[in-house]
Design a protein around this motif. Structure first.
Motif, PDB file in Angstrom:
ATOM      1  N   LYS A  44      -6.455   5.854   1.692  1.00 48.49           N
ATOM      2  CA  LYS A  44      -5.139   5.268   1.938  1.00 48.49           C
ATOM      3  C   LYS A  44      -4.376   4.961   0.652  1.00 48.49           C
ATOM      4  N   GLU A 134       0.094   8.010  -0.876  1.00 49.29           N
ATOM      5  CA  GLU A 134       1.235   7.735  -1.740  1.00 49.29           C
ATOM      6  C   GLU A 134       0.714   7.280  -3.095  1.00 49.29           C
ATOM      7  N   MET A 135       0.887   8.139  -4.103  1.00 44.73           N
ATOM      8  CA  MET A 135       0.386   7.856  -5.444  1.00 44.73           C
ATOM      9  C   MET A 135       1.129   8.732  -6.435  1.00 44.73           C
ATOM     10  N   ASP A 136       0.856   8.564  -7.691  1.00 43.21           N
ATOM     11  CA  ASP A 136       1.471   9.382  -8.712  1.00 43.21           C
ATOM     12  C   ASP A 136       1.222  10.858  -8.405  1.00 43.21           C
ATOM     13  N   GLU A 137       2.290  11.632  -8.298  1.00 45.83           N
ATOM     14  CA  GLU A 137       2.166  13.018  -7.873  1.00 45.83           C
ATOM     15  C   GLU A 137       1.442  13.884  -8.901  1.00 45.83           C
ATOM     16  N   LYS A 140      -2.193  13.075  -8.453  1.00 47.59           N
ATOM     17  CA  LYS A 140      -2.648  13.634  -7.183  1.00 47.59           C
ATOM     18  C   LYS A 140      -2.925  15.138  -7.319  1.00 47.59           C
TER      19      LYS A 140
END
Length: 521
Positions: A44, A134-137, A140
């Motif tokens: 998550k 949802e995190m730093d792309e 990721k």
């Protein structure tokens, strides 16, 4: 940074284990503790993505894990080559590997299958679940690239060991439609490997990563190895894939030429097994170790059998030691065969830091951790943080030389790649004009045997070439019929593939039939 990374691997693997094996506490309590991680509550946040990829890395350490008394999984790739032998016979499965009488019940074979598919399973979880976080792309994308590489890494071992194998690319549960999968063709498996590595190559990874993470260099190196293998046995893709292998290897060589302090050969062989040089320069990919968590377990396997070598104890088990024939086959003056300067040692010091004495035989120095065992004036620690080497720049140079030559004839660049390896060994390389395609081919093969010995490479060279180095003639025999000097037993055609693990076949009848030449279940 490297030690911090290694520590996180083990600390965070517990989190992913909960994901795989944990169950909700709602069966026991009316209220669910929000701190409990389940399959629904994991993946998550960004920290879950990091925990997931660390878990995949942690599984790679199976390679050097135990396989019964006095033996390690790593020996599956060394014992059948004929370049090593054992000084003790206390592990029957290891004995069977040396004598080429292994079957589907051999523990090393069972362990490799199960552990490679654990890596696949952990990587599948990351690839499936991390995209929705949802995190730093940028981070990721890198994590997904690392997971793709590690899945390809596992499948590349599996397809070379067993041929047609199950190809699983989604997380599995007991209710999954393909929970008992059938075997996919080698072509399908290699296509997935190339796809994974191509995605990893575009993931924005650093060219070299001193933390031990997958790097751009590691991905390109793996692609060059995969293409070289596809060019040979059993797929026989030929010239198209030799070119792909040469081109990908040359990308690394070109980068090295512009960035020699980032990627290069070590100037001295001692750096290869120096903890301070882990994940640097020549080491493009390694399996990570840290004694506080999991120390390098291979040190004892390569020490002489109960001779006083190490840190106050005669504790070596001598189950992977060079054959005298292979050691004696090195060229006169080859630094790799010089005592304690190259890949072997024939003398050492009582309990690591005492008086020097002769051992009476050659032993493997390539993986020898001086901090663990000690050296003159310095007592050993008895603990090893040394990583296990997996892909070196030296292999990429030889891959390029071999693949480029297969496109017609040796070129100046191919010759220079070979010469760079021999220069470090203090050997003279005949002029380019003295070689033709055939003689250059065998010159490169010989260097692969001498340079890459005891790194889990030689067996796969034997399989893809269907050739084996003959220590006496210094030529190459056909695979089937070559007699291993370690056991005086001949290789057979069936040995080009390992038998499928019998326990897995009993659990999943869709894996049948057994590979040719081995008994069924």
């Amino acid at each position: 940074m490297m030690k911090r990374y290694k520590s996180l691997i083990t600390r965070l693997v517990l989190v992913i284990s909960i994901l795989c094996y944990g169950t909700s506490c709602s069966d026991f309590l009316e209220e669910t503790d929000p701190s409990n991680l389940t399959a629904d509550s994991f993946y998550k946040i960004a920290q879950h993505a990091e925990a997931g990829i660390y878990a995949v890395y942690a599984e790679t350490r199976f390679m050097a894990a135990g396989a019964g008394i006095f033996s390690y999984n790593w020996q599956l790739l060394e014992a059948p080559t004929g370049t090593s032998q054992s000084e003790t016979a206390q592990n029957s499965d290891l004995n069977n590997l040396y004598s080429l009488t292994y079957d589907g019940n051999t523990q090393h074979i069972v362990n490799w299958w199960r552990q490679l598919y654990r890596i696949v399973a952990q990587a599948n979880l990351v690839i499936k679940n991390v995209p929705a976080i949802e995190m730093d792309e940028v981070r990721k994308k890198a994590i997904l690239g690392e997971a793709r590489f590690l899945r390809a890494w596992a499948y590349f071992y599996a397809v070379r060991l067993w041929g047609d194998i199950p190809l699983i690319t989604e997380p599995q549960t007991a209710s999954s439609e393909d929970f008992l999968p059938k075997r996919s063709s080698q072509d399908e498996v290699y296509a997935q490997i190339v796809e994974d590595l191509t995605i990893a190559e575009a993931a924005g990874l650093l060219w070299m990563d001193g933390s031990g993470r997958v790097s751009q260099a590691a991905v390109k190196a793996m692609l060059s190895k995969v293409y070289l293998t596809m060019a040979g046995n059993p797929l026989k893709k030929g010239a198209s894939h030799y070119k792909l292998a040469a081109d990908k290897a040359f990308e690394i060589i070109t980068y090295s030429q512009s960035n020699p302090s980032s990627i290069n050969l070590f100037s001295q062989y001692a750096d290869m097994h120096d903890v301070a040089q882990d994940n640097k320069l020549e080491h493009l990919f390694q399996v990570q170790y840290l004694a506080d968590i999991t120390g390098n377990p291979l040190q004892l396997a390569m020490l002489p059998y109960y001779k006083p070598i190490s840190a106050g104890a005669a504790n070596g088990i001598g189950t992977t030691v060079p054959t005298k024939q292979f050691f004696a086959s090195y060229e006169t003056g080859d630094l790799r065969a010089k005592n304690q300067e190259g890949y072997f040692y024939t003398s050492y010091y009582y309990f690591g830091n005492g008086d020097a004495y002769q051992l009476g035989a050659p032993y493997i120095y390539k993986h020898f951790d001086l901090k663990t065992h000690g050296k003159p004036g310095v007592a050993g620690t008895g603990r090893s943080d040394l990583n296990v080497m997996n892909i070196r720049y030296a292999e990429i140079l030889l891959t390029y030389a071999e693949a480029q030559n297969e496109l017609g004839a040796p070129t100046t660049d191919a010759y220079n790649a070979l010469k760079k390896i021999r220069d470090r060994a203090k050997l003279t390389t005949p002029a380019l004009a003295t070689f033709n395609q055939s003689t250059f081919r065998e010159a490169v093969w010989r260097e692969r045997w001498y340079e890459l010995c005891y790194e889990g490479v030689t067996w796969f060279d034997m399989v893809r070439l269907k050739k084996v180095f003959n220590e006496t003639t210094k030529g190459f025999d056909e695979f089937a019929g070559h007699v291993n000097q370690s056991s005086m037993q001949p290789l057979q055609e069936k040995h080009l593939l390992m038998p499928l693990p019998a326990p897995e076949m009993k659990n999943n009848l869709n894996l049948t039939p057994q590979n040719p030449g081995y008994p069924g279940i």
